[in-house]
Design a protein around this motif. Structure first.
Motif, mmCIF file in Angstrom:
data_model
loop_
_atom_site.group_PDB
_atom_site.id
_atom_site.type_symbol
_atom_site.label_atom_id
_atom_site.label_comp_id
_atom_site.label_asym_id
_atom_site.label_seq_id
_atom_site.Cartn_x
_atom_site.Cartn_y
_atom_site.Cartn_z
ATOM 1 N N VAL A 165 -11.023 2.765 1.904
ATOM 2 C CA VAL A 165 -9.868 2.018 1.433
ATOM 3 C C VAL A 165 -10.267 1.139 0.247
ATOM 4 C CG1 VAL A 165 -8.155 0.275 2.017
ATOM 5 C CG2 VAL A 165 -8.815 1.998 3.702
ATOM 6 N N GLN A 166 -9.443 1.176 -0.774
ATOM 7 C CA GLN A 166 -9.663 0.297 -1.921
ATOM 8 C C GLN A 166 -8.359 -0.331 -2.342
ATOM 9 O OE1 GLN A 166 -11.740 2.724 -4.954
ATOM 10 N NE2 GLN A 166 -13.396 1.244 -4.780
ATOM 11 N N ASP B 38 -6.535 -6.678 7.065
ATOM 12 C CA ASP B 38 -7.560 -5.654 7.251
ATOM 13 C C ASP B 38 -8.399 -5.394 5.999
ATOM 14 O OD1 ASP B 38 -5.004 -3.969 9.059
ATOM 15 O OD2 ASP B 38 -6.679 -5.098 9.916
ATOM 16 N N TYR B 39 -7.752 -5.407 4.859
ATOM 17 C CA TYR B 39 -8.449 -5.043 3.622
ATOM 18 C C TYR B 39 -8.109 -6.032 2.509
ATOM 19 C CZ TYR B 39 -8.758 -0.644 6.179
ATOM 20 O OH TYR B 39 -9.001 0.300 7.134
#
Length: 120
Positions: free
Chosen positions: A2-3, A108-109
């Motif tokens: 993930v980015q 989360d990110y």
């Protein structure tokens, strides 16, 4: 992997505008709450705005009426249109994603951030 990649930051005079973008990869903004946070030097990171999977938006009182969050589901990109910028808006701006329909709780990110500087 993930980015979240932010772009669009820069320097602007007070009263000016900037539009931040956050491009997500390996996740879908249809399934994640997307948010913007900021951190000024010497201060804690603070929540700025978020947009739910259904497109419901929320804003911190300090930016309400000046900032607009939106998303392009086809591009998995989230935007933060910032108008009537003030010197106190100067900060590093971070994009974040949280799985599910709720935008409350741990995120989360996180992206790496993009700097916004507003000169008086």
């Amino acid at each position: 992997q993930v980015q979240l990649v932010e772009s669009g930051g820069g320097s602007v005079q007070a009263g000016g505008s900037l539009r931040l973008s956050c491009a997500a990869s390996s996740i879908s903004t249809k399934s994640y709450c997307m948010g913007w946070f900021r951190q000024a030097p010497g201060k804690q990171r603070e929540w700025v705005s978020h947009i739910t999977t259904d497109g419901i938006t929320s804003y911190a009182s300090s930016v309400k009426g000046r900032f607009i969050i939106s998303k392009d589901k086809a591009k998995d990109t989230v935007y933060l249109q910032m108008n009537s910028l003030k010197p106190e808006d100067t900060a590093m701006y971070y994009c974040a994603a949280r799985g599910g329909s709720s935008c409350y709780g741990q995120w989360d990110y996180w992206g790496q951030g993009t700097q916004v500087t507003v000169a008086s």
